[in-house]
Design an enzyme around this catalytic site. Structure first.
Site, PDB file in Angstrom:
ATOM      1  N   TYR A  63       0.840  -1.197   0.000  1.00 14.12           N
ATOM      2  CA  TYR A  63       0.000   0.000   0.000  1.00 14.12           C
ATOM      3  C   TYR A  63       0.880   1.255   0.000  1.00 14.12           C
ATOM      4  O   TYR A  63       0.720   2.137  -0.862  1.00 14.12           O
ATOM      5  CB  TYR A  63      -0.938   0.013   1.206  1.00 14.12           C
ATOM      6  CG  TYR A  63      -1.753   1.282   1.317  1.00 14.12           C
ATOM      7  CD1 TYR A  63      -2.919   1.456   0.579  1.00 14.12           C
ATOM      8  CD2 TYR A  63      -1.346   2.330   2.138  1.00 14.12           C
ATOM      9  CE1 TYR A  63      -3.658   2.628   0.651  1.00 14.12           C
ATOM     10  CE2 TYR A  63      -2.068   3.508   2.226  1.00 14.12           C
ATOM     11  CZ  TYR A  63      -3.222   3.655   1.483  1.00 14.12           C
ATOM     12  OH  TYR A  63      -3.946   4.818   1.555  1.00 14.12           O
ATOM     13  N   LYS A  67       1.534   3.917  -3.066  1.00 14.95           N
ATOM     14  CA  LYS A  67       1.231   5.345  -2.940  1.00 14.95           C
ATOM     15  C   LYS A  67       2.457   6.201  -3.265  1.00 14.95           C
ATOM     16  O   LYS A  67       2.351   7.256  -3.890  1.00 14.95           O
ATOM     17  CB  LYS A  67       0.745   5.657  -1.522  1.00 14.95           C
ATOM     18  CG  LYS A  67      -0.629   5.101  -1.198  1.00 14.95           C
ATOM     19  CD  LYS A  67      -1.703   5.761  -2.041  1.00 14.95           C
ATOM     20  CE  LYS A  67      -3.083   5.306  -1.655  1.00 14.95           C
ATOM     21  NZ  LYS A  67      -4.141   5.928  -2.493  1.00 14.95           N
ATOM     22  N   PRO A  90      -3.028  12.993   2.848  1.00 11.90           N
ATOM     23  CA  PRO A  90      -3.838  12.825   4.057  1.00 11.90           C
ATOM     24  C   PRO A  90      -3.358  11.633   4.897  1.00 11.90           C
ATOM     25  O   PRO A  90      -2.807  10.672   4.366  1.00 11.90           O
ATOM     26  CB  PRO A  90      -5.250  12.560   3.514  1.00 11.90           C
ATOM     27  CG  PRO A  90      -5.174  12.795   2.034  1.00 11.90           C
ATOM     28  CD  PRO A  90      -3.765  12.580   1.656  1.00 11.90           C
ATOM     29  N   VAL A  91      -3.621  11.725   6.174  1.00  7.91           N
ATOM     30  CA  VAL A  91      -3.392  10.598   7.082  1.00  7.91           C
ATOM     31  C   VAL A  91      -4.689   9.785   7.123  1.00  7.91           C
ATOM     32  O   VAL A  91      -5.502   9.881   6.209  1.00  7.91           O
ATOM     33  CB  VAL A  91      -2.980  11.106   8.480  1.00  7.91           C
ATOM     34  CG1 VAL A  91      -1.602  11.757   8.409  1.00  7.91           C
ATOM     35  CG2 VAL A  91      -3.997  12.112   9.034  1.00  7.91           C
ATOM     36  N   LEU A  92      -4.895   8.964   8.164  1.00  4.71           N
ATOM     37  CA  LEU A  92      -6.108   8.154   8.226  1.00  4.71           C
ATOM     38  C   LEU A  92      -7.331   9.069   8.363  1.00  4.71           C
ATOM     39  O   LEU A  92      -7.392   9.896   9.272  1.00  4.71           O
ATOM     40  CB  LEU A  92      -6.038   7.179   9.395  1.00  4.71           C
ATOM     41  CG  LEU A  92      -7.113   6.086   9.392  1.00  4.71           C
ATOM     42  CD1 LEU A  92      -6.534   4.747   9.863  1.00  4.71           C
ATOM     43  CD2 LEU A  92      -8.292   6.454  10.269  1.00  4.71           C
ATOM     44  N   VAL A  93      -8.265   8.916   7.450  1.00  4.36           N
ATOM     45  CA  VAL A  93      -9.418   9.827   7.337  1.00  4.36           C
ATOM     46  C   VAL A  93     -10.633   9.243   8.058  1.00  4.36           C
ATOM     47  O   VAL A  93     -11.048   8.118   7.795  1.00  4.36           O
ATOM     48  CB  VAL A  93      -9.767  10.089   5.857  1.00  4.36           C
ATOM     49  CG1 VAL A  93     -10.937  11.056   5.755  1.00  4.36           C
ATOM     50  CG2 VAL A  93      -8.552  10.639   5.114  1.00  4.36           C
ATOM     51  N   SER A 105     -10.676   2.608   6.708  1.00  7.73           N
ATOM     52  CA  SER A 105     -10.301   3.613   7.703  1.00  7.73           C
ATOM     53  C   SER A 105     -11.244   3.599   8.906  1.00  7.73           C
ATOM     54  O   SER A 105     -10.806   3.635  10.056  1.00  7.73           O
ATOM     55  CB  SER A 105     -10.307   5.009   7.062  1.00  7.73           C
ATOM     56  OG  SER A 105      -9.354   5.096   6.032  1.00  7.73           O
TER      57      SER A 105
END
EC number: 1.2.1.44
Length: 238
Positions: A63, A67, A90-93, A105
């Site tokens: 992953y 990315k 972005p981080v974890l949304v 997420s």
């Protein structure tokens, strides 16, 4: 996971160039930024940081590897085609769900509320509200001076802090209270900078509100039982 990400990215940049698109805002990920075991733990994670490709491959973290190479492909293709590109990482949304199904997420939070997770991991995670991510995209598109990469994050929390917040707001759920690895010292949250987005005027939603709205959305979508009126009154008073 890697090939579609890279080829798809190149196709979109090429199409944007052919259509004379004014600007492309590329949604990358924190996975392209912070996966580097050699980074000094005291170093602030910001837009200059990149994940280590060899580390991602050796740990089979496809992953993050996908990315990272997809974002690099976007920058290379944009430079070659003359496309005005800006990237957001972005981080974890979290936050309210648009769809009825649970994504990966939000599952990260749901597992602590259903009883499926009996313990929490000795690890940290960065969080951001979905509405802040959406607004960040608009800001990056509409602000001519915006350039380069933008880290989109509000807070970095240890899993223990996450379950403590959830337990305070939603004590009626079987939220774990023990860490899965209590033999090692508690992992410290890494330092990060979201100053570039703040400089554009973005005001981040506090992580506590983000977690609260996530759970309320899960209730509304039928993924969690809705508490009684008594439980709701206790929560508001606390």
């Amino acid at each position: 996971m890697v090939e579609p990400a890279v080829i798809g990215t190149r196709n979109v940049i090429t199409a944007a160039a052919e259509a004379n698109v004014r600007r492309v805002v590329f949604t990358s990920s924190i996975g392209a930024v912070y996966m580097d075991p050699n980074r000094d733990p005291e170093k602030v994670v910001d837009e200059t940081c990149w994940s280590d490709p060899d580390f991602c491959k050796n740990t089979k973290n496809w992953y993050c590897y996908g990315k990272m190479v997809a974002e690099q492909a976007a920058w290379d293709e944009a430079k070659e085609k003359g496309v005005d590109l800006v990237a957001i990482n972005p981080v974890l949304v979290l936050g309210p769900l648009l769809q009825k199904t649970v994504n990966a997420s939000v599952l990260h939070i749901l597992k602590y509320l259903t009883g499926s997770a009996k313990t929490y991991a000795n690890s940290v995670q960065a969080y951001v509200h979905v509405k802040d991510v959406a607004l960040a995209h608009i800001l990056l598109f509409e602000t001519p001076s915006a350039s380069g990469r933008y880290l989109c994050a509000e807070s970095v929390l240890h899993r223990g802090e996450v379950v403590e917040i959830l337990a305070k707001f939603f004590p009626e759920y079987p939220i774990p209270t023990k860490c899965s690895d209590e033999t090692k010292p508690r992992v410290k949250p890494y330092k990060f900078s979201n100053q570039k987005l703040k400089d554009l005027g973005l005001e981040f939603t506090p992580v506590k509100q983000c977690l609260y709205e996530t759970v309320k959305s899960l209730q509304e979508k039928g993924h969690l039982p809705i508490p009684s009126q008594k439980d709701e009154t206790i929560r508001i008073q606390s």
